[in-house]
Design an enzyme around this catalytic site. Structure first.
Site, PDB file in Angstrom:
ATOM      1  N   PRO A   1     -23.505  11.294  17.932  1.00 41.13           N
ATOM      2  CA  PRO A   1     -23.320  12.139  16.747  1.00 41.13           C
ATOM      3  C   PRO A   1     -24.242  13.350  16.840  1.00 41.13           C
ATOM      4  O   PRO A   1     -25.365  13.228  17.325  1.00 41.13           O
ATOM      5  CB  PRO A   1     -23.702  11.227  15.582  1.00 41.13           C
ATOM      6  N   HIS A   2     -23.749  14.499  16.431  1.00 41.38           N
ATOM      7  CA  HIS A   2     -24.565  15.707  16.517  1.00 41.38           C
ATOM      8  C   HIS A   2     -24.146  16.700  15.450  1.00 41.38           C
ATOM      9  O   HIS A   2     -23.027  16.646  14.947  1.00 41.38           O
ATOM     10  CB  HIS A   2     -24.454  16.337  17.908  1.00 41.38           C
ATOM     11  N   CYS A   3     -25.065  17.578  15.112  1.00 44.94           N
ATOM     12  CA  CYS A   3     -24.741  18.639  14.161  1.00 44.94           C
ATOM     13  C   CYS A   3     -25.770  19.749  14.285  1.00 44.94           C
ATOM     14  O   CYS A   3     -26.817  19.582  14.895  1.00 44.94           O
ATOM     15  CB  CYS A   3     -24.722  18.104  12.731  1.00 44.94           C
TER      16      CYS A   3
END
Length: 156
Positions: free
Chosen positions: A71-73
């Site tokens: 997961p990344h942002c």
């Protein structure tokens, strides 16, 4: 951030490396990650991190298969890249590409402006996680220190 040679070992901190975490769902694990980052740096907004991670998941799951998710942002106002490594006690449903439950998670929070670094780190992670033996070693770790050492060892 002018340094384009970002590597996993200079974005992952021992205190953001967590073993055998109990999580019942994708949402819970993303909440847990946001909380850990906030505990590490209280200037960062926990709900903003969580919302950004969730928004990114809505575009398509970051579960890349073989029980792994990245997961990344992006985060407004962040001046460095933050990595969080979590192994779960039991795999959870993550809408992964292969529909397998996920138990190995590396979250990446990057400054809003960072594009090339972001992509470079994602490809480094994908490459590392592509090695089944390496992933098995991570899953066998039962202490955060060991997990951190395994993840940052250059001879994977």
């Amino acid at each position: 951030m002018s340094d384009t040679s970002l590597t996993i070992d200079n974005i992952l901190l021992p205190e953001l490396t967590l073993c055998k975490v109990s999580a019942s769902s994708k949402k819970r694990v993303l909440e847990f990650i946001a909380d850990q980052i906030h505990q590490h740096d209280s200037t960062l907004n926990e709900s903003q991190i969580f919302n950004n991670l969730v928004a990114r998941e809505r575009l398509g799951s970051t579960g890349i298969g073989q029980g792994i998710a990245i997961p990344h942002c992006r985060l407004e106002g962040l001046d460095r890249v933050i990595g969080v490594l979590v192994t779960l006690e039991e795999g959870i449903e993550f809408d992964a590409i292969d529909n397998q439950p996920v138990d190995l998670i590396f979250a990446l929070i990057v400054p809003k402006e960072a594009t090339s670094e972001h992509l470079e780190l994602l490809s480094q992670l994908a490459e590392k996680f592509n090695e089944r033996i390496f992933c098995d070693r991570l899953r066998q770790c039962d202490a955060p220190g060991t997990l951190y050492q395994q993840m940052t060892a250059t001879n994977s």
